[in-house]
Design an enzyme around this catalytic site. Sequence first.
Site, PDB file in Angstrom:
ATOM      1  N   GLU A 183      -5.479  11.067   6.546  1.00  0.00           N
ATOM      2  CA  GLU A 183      -5.696  12.400   7.113  1.00  0.00           C
ATOM      3  C   GLU A 183      -7.081  12.519   7.731  1.00  0.00           C
ATOM      4  O   GLU A 183      -8.091  12.348   7.057  1.00  0.00           O
ATOM      5  CB  GLU A 183      -5.551  13.477   6.027  1.00  0.00           C
ATOM      6  CG  GLU A 183      -5.831  14.885   6.534  1.00  0.00           C
ATOM      7  CD  GLU A 183      -5.936  15.914   5.417  1.00  0.00           C
ATOM      8  OE1 GLU A 183      -6.005  17.117   5.730  1.00  0.00           O
ATOM      9  OE2 GLU A 183      -5.960  15.512   4.234  1.00  0.00           O
TER      10      GLU A 183
ATOM     11  N   ARG B 110       0.839  -1.195   0.000  1.00  0.00           N
ATOM     12  CA  ARG B 110       0.000   0.000   0.000  1.00  0.00           C
ATOM     13  C   ARG B 110       0.876   1.247   0.000  1.00  0.00           C
ATOM     14  O   ARG B 110       1.811   1.353   0.791  1.00  0.00           O
ATOM     15  CB  ARG B 110      -0.904   0.030   1.242  1.00  0.00           C
ATOM     16  CG  ARG B 110      -1.861  -1.140   1.356  1.00  0.00           C
ATOM     17  CD  ARG B 110      -2.886  -1.133   0.261  1.00  0.00           C
ATOM     18  NE  ARG B 110      -3.920  -2.141   0.467  1.00  0.00           N
ATOM     19  CZ  ARG B 110      -4.832  -2.456  -0.436  1.00  0.00           C
ATOM     20  NH1 ARG B 110      -4.840  -1.839  -1.613  1.00  0.00           N
ATOM     21  NH2 ARG B 110      -5.735  -3.385  -0.180  1.00  0.00           N
ATOM     22  N   GLU B 111       0.557   2.176  -0.889  1.00  0.00           N
ATOM     23  CA  GLU B 111       1.217   3.475  -0.894  1.00  0.00           C
ATOM     24  C   GLU B 111       0.287   4.467  -0.199  1.00  0.00           C
ATOM     25  O   GLU B 111      -0.855   4.661  -0.626  1.00  0.00           O
ATOM     26  CB  GLU B 111       1.523   3.911  -2.324  1.00  0.00           C
ATOM     27  CG  GLU B 111       2.568   3.017  -2.987  1.00  0.00           C
ATOM     28  CD  GLU B 111       2.782   3.344  -4.447  1.00  0.00           C
ATOM     29  OE1 GLU B 111       1.923   4.043  -5.027  1.00  0.00           O
ATOM     30  OE2 GLU B 111       3.795   2.898  -5.010  1.00  0.00           O
TER      31      GLU B 111
ATOM     32  N   GLU C 248      -0.519  32.561   0.837  1.00  0.00           N
ATOM     33  CA  GLU C 248      -1.979  32.487   0.820  1.00  0.00           C
ATOM     34  C   GLU C 248      -2.583  33.772   0.254  1.00  0.00           C
ATOM     35  O   GLU C 248      -2.333  34.868   0.763  1.00  0.00           O
ATOM     36  CB  GLU C 248      -2.524  32.244   2.233  1.00  0.00           C
ATOM     37  CG  GLU C 248      -2.210  30.866   2.782  1.00  0.00           C
ATOM     38  CD  GLU C 248      -2.755  30.658   4.184  1.00  0.00           C
ATOM     39  OE1 GLU C 248      -3.194  29.529   4.482  1.00  0.00           O
ATOM     40  OE2 GLU C 248      -2.730  31.608   4.986  1.00  0.00           O
TER      41      GLU C 248
ATOM     42  N   ALA D 191      -9.883  26.498   6.500  1.00  0.00           N
ATOM     43  CA  ALA D 191      -9.321  25.234   6.984  1.00  0.00           C
ATOM     44  C   ALA D 191      -7.806  25.327   6.987  1.00  0.00           C
ATOM     45  O   ALA D 191      -7.217  26.217   6.365  1.00  0.00           O
ATOM     46  CB  ALA D 191      -9.781  24.068   6.110  1.00  0.00           C
TER      47      ALA D 191
ATOM     48  N   PRO E  73      -9.762   7.845   2.468  1.00  0.00           N
ATOM     49  CA  PRO E  73      -9.056   6.774   3.177  1.00  0.00           C
ATOM     50  C   PRO E  73      -8.464   5.682   2.298  1.00  0.00           C
ATOM     51  O   PRO E  73      -7.754   4.815   2.802  1.00  0.00           O
ATOM     52  CB  PRO E  73     -10.137   6.199   4.103  1.00  0.00           C
ATOM     53  CG  PRO E  73     -11.431   6.536   3.443  1.00  0.00           C
ATOM     54  CD  PRO E  73     -11.207   7.856   2.776  1.00  0.00           C
ATOM     55  N   GLY E  74      -8.718   5.716   0.993  1.00  0.00           N
ATOM     56  CA  GLY E  74      -8.104   4.717   0.126  1.00  0.00           C
ATOM     57  C   GLY E  74      -6.591   4.844   0.066  1.00  0.00           C
ATOM     58  O   GLY E  74      -5.888   3.854  -0.140  1.00  0.00           O
TER      59      GLY E  74
ATOM     60  N   GLU F  57      -6.228  29.018  12.784  1.00  0.00           N
ATOM     61  CA  GLU F  57      -6.475  29.092  11.343  1.00  0.00           C
ATOM     62  C   GLU F  57      -7.549  30.124  11.007  1.00  0.00           C
ATOM     63  O   GLU F  57      -7.450  30.829  10.001  1.00  0.00           O
ATOM     64  CB  GLU F  57      -6.880  27.715  10.807  1.00  0.00           C
ATOM     65  CG  GLU F  57      -5.743  26.719  10.699  1.00  0.00           C
ATOM     66  CD  GLU F  57      -4.738  27.079   9.612  1.00  0.00           C
ATOM     67  OE1 GLU F  57      -5.065  27.916   8.736  1.00  0.00           O
ATOM     68  OE2 GLU F  57      -3.625  26.536   9.638  1.00  0.00           O
TER      69      GLU F  57
END
Length: 218
Positions: free
Chosen positions: A155, A68-69, A176, A112, A150-151, A128
Amino acid sequence: MPAKTKNPKKVKTPNTVKSRTTQSAPTRSALRTGAKTRVLSSKVVFKGKVFSVFRDDVIEPSGVENVREVIRHNGSVVILAVDESRNPADPDIILEKQYRHAAGQFLLELPAGRVEPGEATLAAAKREMIEETGYRAKRWTLLTKYFASPGFLGEWMQIYLARDIRDGEAQPEADEQIEVVRMPLSEALALVSANKIHDGKTLIGLMLYDRLRREKRL
């Protein structure tokens, strides 16, 4: 007259037995016990300022060995800041518009940002919001948390509701370029329905907040 012959009895043929595919025992056991993946090896193949990419050789709960990467990230906070002072029935939402290189376009989003190592998520949300919008809030509520993708991405994103807000001076980082946008909730939801908001965290935050309000759970 020839003797009458009895009609032969119809022989019932057995119904065809359909084969059923069943899960292997390790898979059922893993689902039942909440077994975890066993990591055989883990190698950093990329390390950047914001995230790292790992190549993991694992045995998953089903018993299958896979490579898994995975992108590892410290987590992010999302701020749904609302101002109910003008119209409590249709409060204003604080949004921001900025260019996202990965998406190749300007996006309308909730504020965010990432959580710094060792930083509490609520402290990160307050920081933030000040940095990106200048707003501060007296009341904070954690609405939900979820995995962004989640694949391949480890995070967590946590959405905080900020109320009793007051404005101030924004303190954006050097890279920003943010335009703060203030609009009524009804207008933001209309943009969602018109498929004009394409940011996942913003869709989740707005729709969840609207539902909780209508159910009088806030």
